[in-house]
Design a protein around this motif. Structure first.
Motif, PDB file in Angstrom:
ATOM      1  N   UNK A 322       0.837  -1.204   0.000  1.00 40.95           N
ATOM      2  CA  UNK A 322       0.000   0.000   0.000  1.00 40.95           C
ATOM      3  C   UNK A 322       0.871   1.252   0.000  1.00 40.95           C
ATOM      4  N   UNK A 323       1.931   1.234   0.817  1.00 42.23           N
ATOM      5  CA  UNK A 323       2.825   2.400   0.869  1.00 42.23           C
ATOM      6  C   UNK A 323       3.491   2.645  -0.480  1.00 42.23           C
ATOM      7  N   UNK A 324       3.925   1.561  -1.144  1.00 44.43           N
ATOM      8  CA  UNK A 324       4.517   1.703  -2.480  1.00 44.43           C
ATOM      9  C   UNK A 324       3.489   2.266  -3.454  1.00 44.43           C
ATOM     10  N   UNK A 325       2.276   1.767  -3.365  1.00 43.00           N
ATOM     11  CA  UNK A 325       1.245   2.198  -4.307  1.00 43.00           C
ATOM     12  C   UNK A 325       0.843   3.649  -4.093  1.00 43.00           C
ATOM     13  N   UNK A 326       0.873   4.102  -2.836  1.00 40.53           N
ATOM     14  CA  UNK A 326       0.538   5.495  -2.571  1.00 40.53           C
ATOM     15  C   UNK A 326       1.547   6.442  -3.224  1.00 40.53           C
ATOM     16  N   UNK A 327       2.778   5.967  -3.380  1.00 34.68           N
ATOM     17  CA  UNK A 327       3.818   6.782  -4.017  1.00 34.68           C
ATOM     18  C   UNK A 327       3.727   6.768  -5.538  1.00 34.68           C
ATOM     19  N   UNK A 328       3.407   5.576  -6.103  1.00 33.29           N
ATOM     20  CA  UNK A 328       3.593   5.408  -7.549  1.00 33.29           C
ATOM     21  C   UNK A 328       2.315   5.062  -8.309  1.00 33.29           C
ATOM     22  N   UNK A 329       1.216   4.750  -7.601  1.00 34.50           N
ATOM     23  CA  UNK A 329      -0.084   4.478  -8.248  1.00 34.50           C
ATOM     24  C   UNK A 329       0.018   3.481  -9.400  1.00 34.50           C
ATOM     25  N   UNK A 330       0.381   2.245  -9.078  1.00 36.34           N
ATOM     26  CA  UNK A 330       0.489   1.217 -10.118  1.00 36.34           C
ATOM     27  C   UNK A 330      -0.508   0.072  -9.947  1.00 36.34           C
ATOM     28  N   UNK A 331      -1.073  -0.092  -8.738  1.00 41.93           N
ATOM     29  CA  UNK A 331      -1.962  -1.222  -8.468  1.00 41.93           C
ATOM     30  C   UNK A 331      -3.398  -0.759  -8.240  1.00 41.93           C
ATOM     31  N   UNK A 332      -4.325  -1.564  -8.718  1.00 43.00           N
ATOM     32  CA  UNK A 332      -5.736  -1.283  -8.455  1.00 43.00           C
ATOM     33  C   UNK A 332      -6.212  -1.953  -7.173  1.00 43.00           C
ATOM     34  N   UNK A 333      -5.598  -3.082  -6.814  1.00 45.60           N
ATOM     35  CA  UNK A 333      -5.941  -3.765  -5.564  1.00 45.60           C
ATOM     36  C   UNK A 333      -4.870  -4.800  -5.241  1.00 45.60           C
ATOM     37  N   UNK A 334      -4.854  -5.208  -3.965  1.00 48.88           N
ATOM     38  CA  UNK A 334      -4.037  -6.323  -3.510  1.00 48.88           C
ATOM     39  C   UNK A 334      -4.999  -7.406  -3.068  1.00 48.88           C
ATOM     40  N   UNK A 352       1.476  -5.525 -18.113  1.00 50.12           N
ATOM     41  CA  UNK A 352       2.924  -5.357 -17.977  1.00 50.12           C
ATOM     42  C   UNK A 352       3.504  -6.083 -16.761  1.00 50.12           C
ATOM     43  N   UNK A 353       2.807  -7.104 -16.273  1.00 48.94           N
ATOM     44  CA  UNK A 353       3.286  -7.804 -15.073  1.00 48.94           C
ATOM     45  C   UNK A 353       4.687  -8.362 -15.267  1.00 48.94           C
ATOM     46  N   UNK A 354       4.977  -8.876 -16.454  1.00 52.40           N
ATOM     47  CA  UNK A 354       6.307  -9.460 -16.683  1.00 52.40           C
ATOM     48  C   UNK A 354       7.413  -8.411 -16.561  1.00 52.40           C
ATOM     49  N   UNK A 355       7.126  -7.184 -16.910  1.00 54.89           N
ATOM     50  CA  UNK A 355       8.132  -6.132 -16.750  1.00 54.89           C
ATOM     51  C   UNK A 355       8.478  -5.925 -15.280  1.00 54.89           C
ATOM     52  N   UNK A 356       7.476  -5.971 -14.418  1.00 53.69           N
ATOM     53  CA  UNK A 356       7.719  -5.827 -12.981  1.00 53.69           C
ATOM     54  C   UNK A 356       8.490  -7.037 -12.444  1.00 53.69           C
ATOM     55  N   UNK A 357       8.164  -8.196 -12.967  1.00 53.64           N
ATOM     56  CA  UNK A 357       8.863  -9.432 -12.581  1.00 53.64           C
ATOM     57  C   UNK A 357      10.342  -9.363 -12.967  1.00 53.64           C
ATOM     58  N   UNK A 358      10.632  -8.937 -14.180  1.00 53.05           N
ATOM     59  CA  UNK A 358      12.010  -8.862 -14.643  1.00 53.05           C
ATOM     60  C   UNK A 358      12.780  -7.773 -13.908  1.00 53.05           C
ATOM     61  N   UNK A 394      13.483  -3.526  -2.307  1.00 57.72           N
ATOM     62  CA  UNK A 394      13.945  -3.895  -3.653  1.00 57.72           C
ATOM     63  C   UNK A 394      12.787  -3.829  -4.654  1.00 57.72           C
ATOM     64  N   UNK A 395      11.600  -4.238  -4.212  1.00 59.42           N
ATOM     65  CA  UNK A 395      10.451  -4.183  -5.117  1.00 59.42           C
ATOM     66  C   UNK A 395      10.113  -2.736  -5.464  1.00 59.42           C
ATOM     67  N   UNK A 396      10.248  -1.845  -4.505  1.00 64.50           N
ATOM     68  CA  UNK A 396      10.004  -0.426  -4.802  1.00 64.50           C
ATOM     69  C   UNK A 396      10.960   0.082  -5.872  1.00 64.50           C
ATOM     70  N   UNK A 397      12.200  -0.348  -5.802  1.00 68.88           N
ATOM     71  CA  UNK A 397      13.155   0.049  -6.831  1.00 68.88           C
ATOM     72  C   UNK A 397      12.758  -0.525  -8.188  1.00 68.88           C
ATOM     73  N   UNK A 398      12.210  -1.748  -8.185  1.00 64.56           N
ATOM     74  CA  UNK A 398      11.745  -2.350  -9.432  1.00 64.56           C
ATOM     75  C   UNK A 398      10.574  -1.558 -10.018  1.00 64.56           C
ATOM     76  N   UNK A 399       9.649  -1.142  -9.146  1.00 70.51           N
ATOM     77  CA  UNK A 399       8.510  -0.336  -9.598  1.00 70.51           C
ATOM     78  C   UNK A 399       9.015   0.958 -10.220  1.00 70.51           C
ATOM     79  N   UNK A 400       9.943   1.604  -9.552  1.00 66.24           N
ATOM     80  CA  UNK A 400      10.500   2.864 -10.076  1.00 66.24           C
ATOM     81  C   UNK A 400      11.171   2.632 -11.425  1.00 66.24           C
ATOM     82  N   UNK A 401      11.844   1.478 -11.565  1.00 63.93           N
ATOM     83  CA  UNK A 401      12.516   1.170 -12.827  1.00 63.93           C
ATOM     84  C   UNK A 401      11.508   1.019 -13.959  1.00 63.93           C
TER      85      UNK A 401
END
Length: 405
Positions: A322-334, A352-358, A394-401
């Motif tokens: 939730x904290x990551x999403x509040x910063x970057x607005x990428x998810x509709x729900x968990x 684009x899920x695979x992009x987040x995975x990679x 680390x996931x937050x850095x991936x989201x930013x990437x």
């Protein structure tokens, strides 16, 4: 003098059938919720081998169990039984609705056994016309030809010739769609309490209870595929326990072995009686090594403190996502439950899920996808809060990437 073989990712392309497209890294060591590759780079494991490594990597109880059993007895065949299989079966029976257990090597094999049992049960009790199996769109039940046909994803089942017949697909969480298909010809309805490969979609209580009632009305068996949700992953030993609904047959694998291949089908004495001697079998199913490890998994996981940890870990995951999403607005729900969670991408990042995975892998985090719109997390049940926090950084850095921030 023989030159040592250089094991590289390129060797995969040389010698392996190309049905997989593995990442460039080759992990060589794991401990707890951390993994190291050939170059010594560390990764935090939020994938768990696709919901398999229920106690992380090289858990002391599992290492001890396999070491002890490896020095005693590896394999017999089902011409004879063995002590680890009997102990494990007894513990599964005591902990669930079931009275009988059949062991296999995987979730697909457990489901294959369940579907065959349902057909044989219906044939014996009602005749050959009662053979239809109802499953659901977006479901996944394995990769054998029967199980992939029952699964509701054409991408996995098309292209292999004529499919097994008498398999119908309703819409998940839509009871009316089940009512439209179920009849006196239905021998079983099979569902996942949380659709895993379909996008981490939990069944609603009303839907689950409604399907149970429809099965009762039409003399059909309710099969719950708990290959991905079972053995503590949702905060109870099996997910059916959340719903107040008891299946007739349950399948389990993945977390049951903690990384060692094993699957099981659980059912009642009356239903099990229809798989008479010779009607089904498995060369390796119930072998002492697998059952010894699975017994150690069950003994370790089926404890109140572990179940409580799964639920507290879920809350920490949700808070940090939730904290990551509040910063970057990428998810509709968990969505999801326990240590089986899906971060659903919003319309801006749909597909684009695979992009987040990679990107996660590049940042030192092992994650998963569930379809093209969901980033999936299925870590060890006993992952620590510190490991969750470090992984989320680390996931937050991936989201930013991915979003280019």
């Amino acid at each position: 003098m023989t030159t040592p073989l250089q094991v590289t990712r390129e060797l995969f392309d040389d010698v392996m059938v190309p049905n997989y497209a593995p990442a460039g890294i080759i992990p060589v060591k794991g401990k707890g919720s951390r993994v190291w590759d050939q170059q010594g780079r560390e990764y935090i494991d939020f994938a768990g081998g696709i919901a398999v490594s229920s106690l992380g990597h090289c858990h002391p109880a599992l290492v001890k169990a396999i070491q002890q059993q490896a020095e005693q007895l590896w394999h017999l065949s089902n011409v004879m039984t063995n002590e680890p299989a009997l102990r494990l079966a007894k513990k599964l029976v005591d902990a669930t609705f079931a009275e009988k257990v059949y062991f296999a090597n995987s979730g697909a094999e457990a489901n294959e056994a369940a579907f065959k049992l349902a057909r044989r049960w219906a044939l014996d009790k009602f005749g050959a016309e009662k053979d239809q199996i109802i499953s659901f769109s977006k479901s996944f039940h394995g990769r054998t030809f029967f199980t992939v046909t029952v699964g509701g994803q054409a991408a996995y089942s098309d292209g292999f010739g004529p499919k097994p017949g008498a398999v119908l697909h309703a819409e998940f969480n839509n009871l009316a769609s089940v009512k439209a298909l179920i009849s006196e010809h239905t021998c079983a309805v099979v569902l996942e309490p949380i659709q895993g490969e379909g996008g981490i979609i939990p069944a609603t209580t009303e839907f689950m209870q409604g399907v149970r009632e429809l099965c009762n009305q039409h003399n059909a068996l309710l099969i719950m595929d708990e290959v991905q949700t079972g053995v503590g992953r949702t905060g109870k030993l099996y997910a059916y326990m959340h719903y107040g609904v008891t299946p007739d047959i349950l399948t389990t694998a993945k977390s049951l072995g903690g990384g060692f291949p094993i699957g099981a089908m659980l059912t009642t004495t009356d239903i099990a009686s229809h798989l008479k001697v010779g009607t089904h079998g498995s060369t390796y199913g119930g072998n002492p090594l697998a059952c010894a490890v699975a017994e150690a998994v069950l003994d370790t996981v089926n404890q109140p403190n572990v179940m409580a940890q799964v639920l507290s870990n879920e809350q920490l995951f949700r808070q940090q996502l939730k904290a990551i999403n509040e910063k970057y607005q990428v998810f509709s729900e968990i969505r999801g439950q326990g240590m089986l969670l899906g971060a659903v991408l919003n319309n801006q990042y749909k597909g684009r899920a695979r992009e987040f995975f990679l990107a996660s892998a590049e940042q030192g985090l092992m994650a998963l996808v569930a379809g093209v719109d969901v980033v999936r997390f299925a870590p060890s049940l006993v992952i620590t809060p510190d490991e969750i926090t470090a992984g989320m950084q680390r996931f937050e850095q991936a989201v930013k990437q991915v979003i280019g921030v």
